[in-house]
Design a protein around this motif. Structure first.
Motif, PDB file in Angstrom:
ATOM      1  N   GLN A 173       0.836  -1.211   0.000  1.00 34.09           N
ATOM      2  CA  GLN A 173       0.000   0.000   0.000  1.00 34.09           C
ATOM      3  C   GLN A 173       0.864   1.252   0.000  1.00 34.09           C
TER       4      GLN A 173
ATOM      5  N   GLU B 121       2.453   1.911  -3.388  1.00 29.70           N
ATOM      6  CA  GLU B 121       1.516   2.446  -4.373  1.00 29.70           C
ATOM      7  C   GLU B 121       1.235   3.926  -4.155  1.00 29.70           C
TER       8      GLU B 121
ATOM      9  N   LEU C 131       3.827  -3.775 -10.569  1.00 32.94           N
ATOM     10  CA  LEU C 131       3.440  -2.366 -10.591  1.00 32.94           C
ATOM     11  C   LEU C 131       4.507  -1.496 -11.235  1.00 32.94           C
ATOM     12  N   SER C 132       5.774  -1.812 -10.964  1.00 31.06           N
ATOM     13  CA  SER C 132       6.886  -1.004 -11.450  1.00 31.06           C
ATOM     14  C   SER C 132       8.054  -1.919 -11.794  1.00 31.06           C
TER      15      SER C 132
ATOM     16  N   ARG D 164       4.653  -8.517  -6.618  1.00 33.74           N
ATOM     17  CA  ARG D 164       3.595  -7.496  -6.764  1.00 33.74           C
ATOM     18  C   ARG D 164       4.202  -6.136  -7.102  1.00 33.74           C
TER      19      ARG D 164
ATOM     20  N   ASP E  27      -7.456  -1.413  -5.103  1.00 38.15           N
ATOM     21  CA  ASP E  27      -6.993  -0.038  -4.950  1.00 38.15           C
ATOM     22  C   ASP E  27      -6.637   0.519  -6.326  1.00 38.15           C
ATOM     23  N   ARG E  28      -6.884   1.816  -6.513  1.00 39.18           N
ATOM     24  CA  ARG E  28      -6.541   2.439  -7.781  1.00 39.18           C
ATOM     25  C   ARG E  28      -5.944   3.822  -7.537  1.00 39.18           C
ATOM     26  N   ALA E  29      -4.779   4.057  -8.126  1.00 43.60           N
ATOM     27  CA  ALA E  29      -4.162   5.379  -8.047  1.00 43.60           C
ATOM     28  C   ALA E  29      -4.823   6.293  -9.072  1.00 43.60           C
TER      29      ALA E  29
END
Length: 470
Positions: free
Chosen positions: A41, A44, A72-73, A68, A227-229
């Protein structure tokens, strides 16, 4: 210079405090998590330069956290902490993309050396990415062409404002290149290696725009399964370009004002505001000052956006730039459509000079692509031009209104115009909005304000007798 952000994930509270202390003593900003899920979390939400994680943790172990994070990156730098009995797992983690591993007990010198090497790699990766972006942008540098006095003044203003971090409001007619200008400001600023995130405020439905801008946490509302940025988080340390900012509804205007004032966003489902480092460049083809004076746009937000106003000149105001722009687009689309030797006749340029170009540079570009596609010879002649270049539509004028001597009801007139637009367009709200030169969101807001029916394919009939003729 910004401190490097290091995220440390370790379920041993005492070791976590020791690692945090040692890293902070060396000048790093340290964020901590006692399990893998919380670490993910934090990753992110914040721009993390380096992750140091234990292999064995509750909720989510180090290997899963690594996977994970790398999803994401892909360029994320992760260092594993492992006990002597789990070195094999640490080696497996390196096969999956971990930078290195440290064994327990963690020695301060080993920690410092590993962190220094990891951050050196981070710096090299950032430099390579920045270089790629600069190279890519350099191929688009000539998209903003012009040697006219109006464009020279504009380039000087871009150079001046790019050296600052000030909020910019770009105004100008549709098709003048407002987004290109925003990209040029970003490209020439100190943020040029960071993200440039464009958002068209008029193209996204109002119900979705808040979550699009500010993001949400899983469970914040029905259907929020992950979750969404939002766009503000995506633009962290970079530039957020808000195109057609005049179309923001009042509730979102308040939230945008909060970001400009406090540098924090209210993410759906997150109790505390989140800090963001974002430069705002906004744009609109409408008169924002006039809208603010009429109460249709927050006046305080207008002044926050209008720190540095930039008006992009129309193509009619810079006719001397038309030949250079035409040659540029001819070369671009001639190469794309395998017609590299195509030329424009002198008569074509004369016709270009006489035309009013209501669609500005975008209209010129679209026309050149059409001419390239349809060309049968190596020279484009006047006969190849579309009829509207010689018989353009009449210049737009305001509606002719016959006002009765006793005055009129302005609210009633507005309601009647909306009803008439819906009737002409058979209840199609998108076409009615274009007919009135407003966004669909604005039309829906005013329909709700006047209590107008929204049944598909129908619209309320205008009153049989009207006090005003339009």
């Amino acid at each position: 210079m910004d401190k490097k952000k290091i995220l440390v994930a370790e379920d041993d509270a005492s070791l976590l405090r020791v690692l945090q202390y040692q890293l902070e003593q060396r000048g790093y900003e340290v964020l901590t998590a006692e399990d893998g899920r919380r670490a993910l979390q934090i990753f992110e939400l914040y721009g993390i330069d380096l992750v140091i994680t234990d292999l064995q943790m509750p909720e989510m172990d180090g290997l899963e956290l690594l996977e994970r994070i790398r999803t994401l990156s892909p360029d994320a730098i992760v260092v594993m902490i492992t006990g002597h009995g789990t070195v094999d797992s640490a080696v497996e983690a390196m096969r999956k993309g971990a930078f290195d591993y440290i064994t327990k007990p963690v020695h301060p010198q080993e920690l410092a050396l590993t962190v220094e090497k990891a951050l050196t790699l981070r710096h090299l990766l950032d430099e390579n990415r920045n270089l790629r972006q600069v190279v890519e942008e350099s191929f688009r540098r000539d998209e903003i062409l012009g040697n006219s006095p109006a464009m020279k003044r504009l380039f000087e203003l871009i150079a001046q404002v790019s050296r600052t971090d000030a909020t910019v409001l770009i105004t100008g007619e549709s098709g003048t290149g407002k987004e290109l200008l925003a990209r040029a400001i970003h490209r020439n600023s100190a943020r040029q290696g960071k993200p440039f995130i464009p958002v068209n405020c008029g193209a996204i439905p109002e119900a979705l725009l808040e979550s699009e801008l500010f993001g949400y946490k899983r469970g914040a509302f029905t259907g929020a399964q992950t979750d969404r940025a939002g766009k503000f988080e995506a633009a962290h340390r970079g530039t957020l370009f808000l195109d057609e900012v005049a179309e923001l509804q009042p509730s979102l205007q308040v939230k945008l004002l909060r970001v400009l004032q406090d540098g924090k966003i209210d993410k759906l489902g997150v109790p505390e505001p989140l800090p963001v480092d974002v430069r705002i460049v906004a744009a609109t083809h409408r008169d924002l000052r006039h809208l603010a004076e009429e109460g249709r746009f927050r006046e305080d937000l207008f002044y926050r956006l209008n720190v540095v106003p930039i008006r992009v000149p129309t193509l009619r105001e810079r006719r001397e730039d038309i030949p250079a722009l035409a040659h540029h687009f001819l070369k671009q689309y001639g190469g794309r459509h395998q017609k590299p030797n195509l030329k424009l006749s002198r008569e074509v340029f004369a016709a270009f000079d006489r035309y009013t170009w209501p669609g500005n540079v975008r209209e010129l570009e679209n026309l050149l692509e059409r001419l390239v596609i349809m060309a049968r010879d190596d020279v484009v002649c006047v006969d190849d031009l579309p009829p509207e270049l010689f018989h353009p539509a009449p210049a737009e004028v305001g509606p002719v209104v016959r006002i009765p001597e006793g005055g009129l009801d302005l609210v009633g007139v507005e309601k009647m115009l909306i009803e008439k637009a819906l009737e002409i367009n058979h209840g199609n709200q998108s076409r009615a909005a274009r007919f009135l030169n407003i966004s669909r969101n604005t039309l829906l807001y005013r329909m709700q304000k006047f209590g107008l029916a929204r049944e598909k394919g129908s619209a309320r009939k205008p009153e049989s007798e009207s006090k005003v003729t339009v």
